[in-house]
Design a protein around this motif. Structure first.
Motif, PDB file in Angstrom:
ATOM      1  N   PHE A 112     -12.965   9.069   0.716  1.00  0.00           N
ATOM      2  CA  PHE A 112     -12.525   8.229  -0.397  1.00  0.00           C
ATOM      3  C   PHE A 112     -12.961   8.864  -1.701  1.00  0.00           C
ATOM      4  CE2 PHE A 112     -16.711   6.762   0.820  1.00  0.00           C
ATOM      5  CZ  PHE A 112     -17.366   6.611  -0.387  1.00  0.00           C
ATOM      6  N   GLU A 113     -12.255   8.538  -2.729  1.00  0.00           N
ATOM      7  CA  GLU A 113     -12.609   8.979  -4.071  1.00  0.00           C
ATOM      8  C   GLU A 113     -12.785   7.737  -4.935  1.00  0.00           C
ATOM      9  OE1 GLU A 113     -10.061  11.910  -5.793  1.00  0.00           O
ATOM     10  OE2 GLU A 113      -9.871  12.974  -3.890  1.00  0.00           O
ATOM     11  N   PHE A 114     -13.928   7.660  -5.543  1.00  0.00           N
ATOM     12  CA  PHE A 114     -14.220   6.496  -6.371  1.00  0.00           C
ATOM     13  C   PHE A 114     -13.306   6.473  -7.587  1.00  0.00           C
ATOM     14  CE2 PHE A 114     -16.454   4.539  -9.946  1.00  0.00           C
ATOM     15  CZ  PHE A 114     -16.640   3.273  -9.424  1.00  0.00           C
ATOM     16  N   GLN A 115     -12.788   5.285  -7.866  1.00  0.00           N
ATOM     17  CA  GLN A 115     -11.996   5.072  -9.071  1.00  0.00           C
ATOM     18  C   GLN A 115     -12.555   3.840  -9.770  1.00  0.00           C
ATOM     19  OE1 GLN A 115      -7.948   4.667  -7.863  1.00  0.00           O
ATOM     20  NE2 GLN A 115      -7.916   6.640  -6.825  1.00  0.00           N
ATOM     21  N   PHE A 116     -12.651   3.922 -11.046  1.00  0.00           N
ATOM     22  CA  PHE A 116     -13.257   2.838 -11.809  1.00  0.00           C
ATOM     23  C   PHE A 116     -12.177   1.838 -12.230  1.00  0.00           C
ATOM     24  CE2 PHE A 116     -15.615   0.986 -15.420  1.00  0.00           C
ATOM     25  CZ  PHE A 116     -16.766   0.661 -14.740  1.00  0.00           C
ATOM     26  N   ASN A 117     -11.654   1.100 -11.233  1.00  0.00           N
ATOM     27  CA  ASN A 117     -10.695   0.043 -11.548  1.00  0.00           C
ATOM     28  C   ASN A 117     -10.768  -1.041 -10.475  1.00  0.00           C
ATOM     29  OD1 ASN A 117      -8.905   0.732  -9.348  1.00  0.00           O
ATOM     30  ND2 ASN A 117      -8.095   2.382 -10.618  1.00  0.00           N
ATOM     31  N   TRP A 118     -10.264  -2.202 -10.809  1.00  0.00           N
ATOM     32  CA  TRP A 118     -10.361  -3.364  -9.936  1.00  0.00           C
ATOM     33  C   TRP A 118      -9.540  -3.185  -8.664  1.00  0.00           C
ATOM     34  CZ3 TRP A 118     -13.724  -6.870  -9.218  1.00  0.00           C
ATOM     35  CH2 TRP A 118     -13.423  -7.993  -8.461  1.00  0.00           C
ATOM     36  N   GLN A 119      -8.384  -2.557  -8.739  1.00  0.00           N
ATOM     37  CA  GLN A 119      -7.524  -2.368  -7.569  1.00  0.00           C
ATOM     38  C   GLN A 119      -8.238  -1.540  -6.503  1.00  0.00           C
ATOM     39  OE1 GLN A 119      -3.798  -0.466  -8.400  1.00  0.00           O
ATOM     40  NE2 GLN A 119      -3.167  -0.441  -6.259  1.00  0.00           N
ATOM     41  N   TRP A 120      -8.965  -0.493  -6.923  1.00  0.00           N
ATOM     42  CA  TRP A 120      -9.692   0.337  -5.965  1.00  0.00           C
ATOM     43  C   TRP A 120     -10.778  -0.483  -5.263  1.00  0.00           C
ATOM     44  CZ3 TRP A 120     -14.722   1.906  -5.177  1.00  0.00           C
ATOM     45  CH2 TRP A 120     -14.907   2.912  -4.242  1.00  0.00           C
ATOM     46  N   VAL A 121     -11.451  -1.341  -6.020  1.00  0.00           N
ATOM     47  CA  VAL A 121     -12.509  -2.180  -5.440  1.00  0.00           C
ATOM     48  C   VAL A 121     -11.917  -3.114  -4.386  1.00  0.00           C
ATOM     49  CG1 VAL A 121     -14.192  -3.999  -5.929  1.00  0.00           C
ATOM     50  CG2 VAL A 121     -13.995  -2.048  -7.466  1.00  0.00           C
TER      51      VAL A 121
END
Length: 176
Positions: A112-121
């Protein structure tokens, strides 16, 4: 001695009591045991701080402070210990917690690659979330226990060492 070392880094308790952000605790902050630095309060603070450091939630310091009050642990030390997980250490610590969770649950690690957004969470809760949360829970309990008993042992050892040094000094003075 750990007391002298730790005391150098703690803020003045009068300034903390007057902090407006902490007014929600009311007169609970006036409890003297929250500000004393002894083996029991310091080891309790380390245990509480390390326990909450592994929680992947905002406001870990508030949680640590809220638990230090009923347990009569040193409040500044419990709050400061939470900062073991900070923006620089969080990625490796939480990745290690994820790996612990995958090992315990017997699942495969996912890329996985962390993304700083609500959809990724939201998407991550179903994919990597269970392993991550189980790993965080396990690391939280283990770190809290190791912190509590570890500092307790270090404190006892340093006190015994200081007593032995004083005893040796007295014996040397008596002999010489």
């Amino acid at each position: 001695m750990p007391r002298k070392f730790i005391k150098r880094f703690l803020p003045d308790h009068q300034k903390i009591k007057q902090n407006r952000a902490l007014s929600m605790f009311g007169t609970l902050l006036h409890e003297p045991n929250l500000w004393h630095l002894n083996r029991k309060s310091a080891s309790g603070a380390f245990g509480i701080g390390l326990f909450f450091a592994f929680w992947p939630v905002p406001f870990q310091m508030w949680l640590s402070a809220a638990m230090a009050i009923p347990f009569r642990a040193n409040l500044p030390l419990s709050v400061a210990t939470v900062w073991i997980t900070n923006p620089f250490t969080m990625p490796p610590i939480f990745y290690a917690a994820y790996k612990v969770g995958t090992t315990v649950l017997g699942t495969e690690s996912r890329h996985f690659e962390f993304q700083f957004n609500w959809q990724w969470v939201v998407e991550s809760i179903t994919t990597i979330g269970p392993a991550f949360l189980v790993g965080c829970a396990i690391c939280s309990v283990v770190a809290g226990l190791v912190g509590y008993f570890g500092l307790n042992c270090v404190w006892r050892f340093s006190v015994k060492k200081a007593w032995d040094a004083r005893k040796a000094a007295r014996e040397n003075n008596a002999a010489g």
